[in-house]
Scaffold this motif. Structure first.
Motif, PDB file in Angstrom:
ATOM      1  N   LYS A  60      10.544 -36.822  -8.676  1.00 45.81           N
ATOM      2  CA  LYS A  60      10.198 -38.332  -9.372  1.00 45.81           C
ATOM      3  C   LYS A  60      11.445 -38.619 -10.096  1.00 45.81           C
ATOM      4  O   LYS A  60      11.825 -40.119 -10.347  1.00 45.81           O
ATOM      5  CB  LYS A  60       8.781 -37.987 -10.612  1.00 45.81           C
ATOM      6  CG  LYS A  60       9.559 -37.094 -12.073  1.00 45.81           C
ATOM      7  CD  LYS A  60       9.489 -37.532 -12.956  1.00 45.81           C
ATOM      8  CE  LYS A  60       7.572 -36.429 -12.838  1.00 45.81           C
ATOM      9  NZ  LYS A  60       7.239 -35.294 -13.327  1.00 45.81           N
ATOM     10  N   SER A 202      11.635 -34.067 -21.407  1.00 43.79           N
ATOM     11  CA  SER A 202      12.348 -34.316 -21.066  1.00 43.79           C
ATOM     12  C   SER A 202      13.438 -34.735 -22.125  1.00 43.79           C
ATOM     13  O   SER A 202      13.273 -35.365 -23.031  1.00 43.79           O
ATOM     14  CB  SER A 202      12.233 -35.670 -20.063  1.00 43.79           C
ATOM     15  OG  SER A 202      13.032 -35.663 -18.899  1.00 43.79           O
ATOM     16  N   GLY A 239      13.419 -30.392 -18.454  1.00 47.73           N
ATOM     17  CA  GLY A 239      13.809 -31.353 -19.343  1.00 47.73           C
ATOM     18  C   GLY A 239      15.157 -31.122 -20.161  1.00 47.73           C
ATOM     19  O   GLY A 239      15.297 -31.599 -21.259  1.00 47.73           O
ATOM     20  N   GLU A 277      11.342 -25.770 -12.965  1.00 48.92           N
ATOM     21  CA  GLU A 277      11.556 -27.667 -12.263  1.00 48.92           C
ATOM     22  C   GLU A 277      11.695 -29.047 -12.858  1.00 48.92           C
ATOM     23  O   GLU A 277      11.809 -28.953 -13.705  1.00 48.92           O
ATOM     24  CB  GLU A 277      10.108 -28.307 -12.388  1.00 48.92           C
ATOM     25  CG  GLU A 277       8.529 -27.218 -11.784  1.00 48.92           C
ATOM     26  CD  GLU A 277       7.156 -27.937 -12.457  1.00 48.92           C
ATOM     27  OE1 GLU A 277       7.275 -28.573 -13.120  1.00 48.92           O
ATOM     28  OE2 GLU A 277       6.451 -27.080 -12.663  1.00 48.92           O
ATOM     29  N   ARG A 280      16.277 -34.585 -14.246  1.00 52.75           N
ATOM     30  CA  ARG A 280      17.170 -35.184 -14.452  1.00 52.75           C
ATOM     31  C   ARG A 280      19.006 -33.918 -14.460  1.00 52.75           C
ATOM     32  O   ARG A 280      19.486 -34.828 -14.124  1.00 52.75           O
ATOM     33  CB  ARG A 280      17.118 -35.408 -16.597  1.00 52.75           C
ATOM     34  CG  ARG A 280      18.118 -36.685 -16.892  1.00 52.75           C
ATOM     35  CD  ARG A 280      17.813 -36.519 -18.597  1.00 52.75           C
ATOM     36  NE  ARG A 280      16.164 -36.461 -18.732  1.00 52.75           N
ATOM     37  CZ  ARG A 280      15.836 -38.441 -19.001  1.00 52.75           C
ATOM     38  NH1 ARG A 280      16.439 -39.128 -18.676  1.00 52.75           N
ATOM     39  NH2 ARG A 280      14.596 -38.369 -19.331  1.00 52.75           N
ATOM     40  N   TYR A 375      15.713 -41.062 -13.143  1.00 56.12           N
ATOM     41  CA  TYR A 375      14.853 -42.245 -13.550  1.00 56.12           C
ATOM     42  C   TYR A 375      14.603 -43.464 -13.683  1.00 56.12           C
ATOM     43  O   TYR A 375      14.980 -44.643 -13.826  1.00 56.12           O
ATOM     44  CB  TYR A 375      14.394 -41.379 -14.490  1.00 56.12           C
ATOM     45  CG  TYR A 375      13.529 -40.394 -14.750  1.00 56.12           C
ATOM     46  CD1 TYR A 375      12.598 -39.797 -14.270  1.00 56.12           C
ATOM     47  CD2 TYR A 375      13.922 -39.498 -15.112  1.00 56.12           C
ATOM     48  CE1 TYR A 375      12.054 -38.245 -14.505  1.00 56.12           C
ATOM     49  CE2 TYR A 375      14.060 -37.735 -15.260  1.00 56.12           C
ATOM     50  CZ  TYR A 375      12.586 -37.952 -14.716  1.00 56.12           C
ATOM     51  OH  TYR A 375      11.694 -36.474 -14.424  1.00 56.12           O
TER      52      TYR A 375
END
Ligand code: PLP
Length: 394
Positions: A60, A202, A239, A277, A280, A375
């Motif tokens: 994502k 995050s 995160g 996972e 960022r 993002y």
């Protein structure tokens, strides 16, 4: 130590040693410029952790094929939150066994695809999802590997828009619901509990909250294993944050090392296959968005710098007051002035940053909006029917 990603070489802005002015000459603005090395270096940092089972990239954050190619070459798995993301991963070379499927409101069609294709793990976030899976696996006569995403209820100290483990969060199962879910799974021959999973939010800068979360989840894992002997994975989520005010690779590296030390201390003899996972932290620093100053407007109370890139391309500032540095490609001499930097979109909330100090700047100048690899493009839209921006990989 210090290894800054943005340095002026004379008056020219460099990004990870790239003179940006030279890179953007042949492209129309706005344009996203990525530097692949920034990503590979960060993957290497994380994969050098001896305790790691597998690094899954949270797609994502950025689903561009070039980024997926890097992840594939580095033998990362994928963490996806929709059928679209799973299909994108498959399209660019991943196999279903590379995929963890997370997400709060998975549809029957999405779950059916995941079961049919025998993906690596579905992270279940609520009991409705379990009920759907019982039906789907029965109908298809297939077994499925599950992760149970628990909510350890730790406040990660991040913006509410990106916190996922507060008491009233829509994400994950509180421990009492998780215990019920364990009971539901236990009676089902097709549902195999393989993992306990958590993801507490995050852009987390205080790594101690990860320690708190692990300490909360470990006893639950031990309890769950009593009746679920196939449980052998612990999914630690993602995160880890970056300092958007100061792009320094050494500082990022030492933040990762702090987290690695926590993981090692807490999990060294734990015995589970450890999954991460990460989104960022891997990709945010790899990209700048180059934009042109279209208009400078001075009012008695405020100076506006109006760019040709706004919230339709980079939504984070409008969505959750995220900060990005905005640096002129050419530093001109002259008095420093304060500007509110806005985009061209017909919304008052299209504000990139308020009261940002600039050296002398003029209409027509180019600026780099920094650290937009995560993002950024993945959240962009064509609102106001603006042209999409090119993404260039170097
Ligand atoms: C379930 C899950 N895993 C991983 C991530 C990646 O988070 P980050 O990009 O902060 O590493 C997210 C993003 O919020 C997520 O929802």
């Amino acid at each position: 130590m210090s290894r800054k990603l943005f340095i002026y070489d004379g008056s020219d802005l460099t990004f990870s040693s790239l003179k940006l002015k030279d890179q953007v000459e042949s492209y129309q603005n706005p344009v996203w410029i990525y530097k692949k090395e920034v990503i590979t270096e960060r993957i290497d940092w994380i994969q050098s952790w001896k305790g790691l089972g597998r690094l899954h990239y949270a797609i994502k954050a950025n689903f561009h094929p070039e980024i997926l190619k890097i992840m594939k070459d580095k033998n990362c798995g994928i963490d996806a939150v929709s059928l679209g993301e799973m299909k994108q991963a498959i399209k660019y070379g991943f196999v279903p066994q590379d995929i963890i499927f997370s997400g709060v409101a998975k549809s029957e069609a999405e779950l059916t695809w995941a079961v049919e294709n025998e993906i690596y793990q579905i992270n279940v976030e609520n009991q409705s999802e379990l009920k759907k899976l019982i039906k789907i696996t029965e109908k298809l006569n297939k077994k499925v590997n599950l992760g149970l995403r628990v909510n350890p209820e730790v406040d990660a100290g991040t913006h509410p828009g990106i916190a996922t483990a507060l008491k009233d969060s829509k994400f994950g199962l509180g421990f009492s619901d998780a215990i019920e879910a364990l009971g539901m799974i236990q009676g089902q021959k097709n549902l195999i509990l393989k993992s306990i999973s958590f993801h507490i939010g995050s852009q987390i800068m205080n790594v101690n909250v990860f320690e708190k979360a692990i300490q909360t989840v470990k006893p639950f894992y031990a309890e769950a294993r009593k009746n679920h002997p196939q449980l052998d994975r612990l999914d630690l989520g993602g995160g880890l944050g970056i300092d958007y005010h100061d792009a320094d690779s050494d500082v990022d590296h030492s933040r990762w090392k702090q987290l690695e030390a926590i993981y090692t201390k807490e999990l060294k003899d734990f015995g589970a296959f450890l999954l991460l996972e990460v989104g960022r932290f891997l990709v945010a620093r790899s990209c700048v968005l180059i934009s042109r100053v279209e208009v400078i407007k001075k009012t008695p109370s405020k100076n506006f710098l109006m760019l040709d890139a706004g919230m339709s391309l980079l939504m984070r500032p409008s969505l959750y007051e995220a900060f990005h540095q905005v640096l002129p490609l050419e530093k001109k001499s002259g008095a420093v002035e304060s500007y509110t930097v806005v985009g061209p979109i017909c919304e008052s909330s299209d504000v990139l940053v308020s009261d940002f100090q600039f050296p002398m700047i003029e209409e027509g100048d180019l600026v780099a909006i920094c650290d937009v690899g995560a993002y950024g493009a993945s959240m962009s839209s064509n609102y106001n029917l603006r042209e999409p921006a090119l993404e260039i990989f170097i």
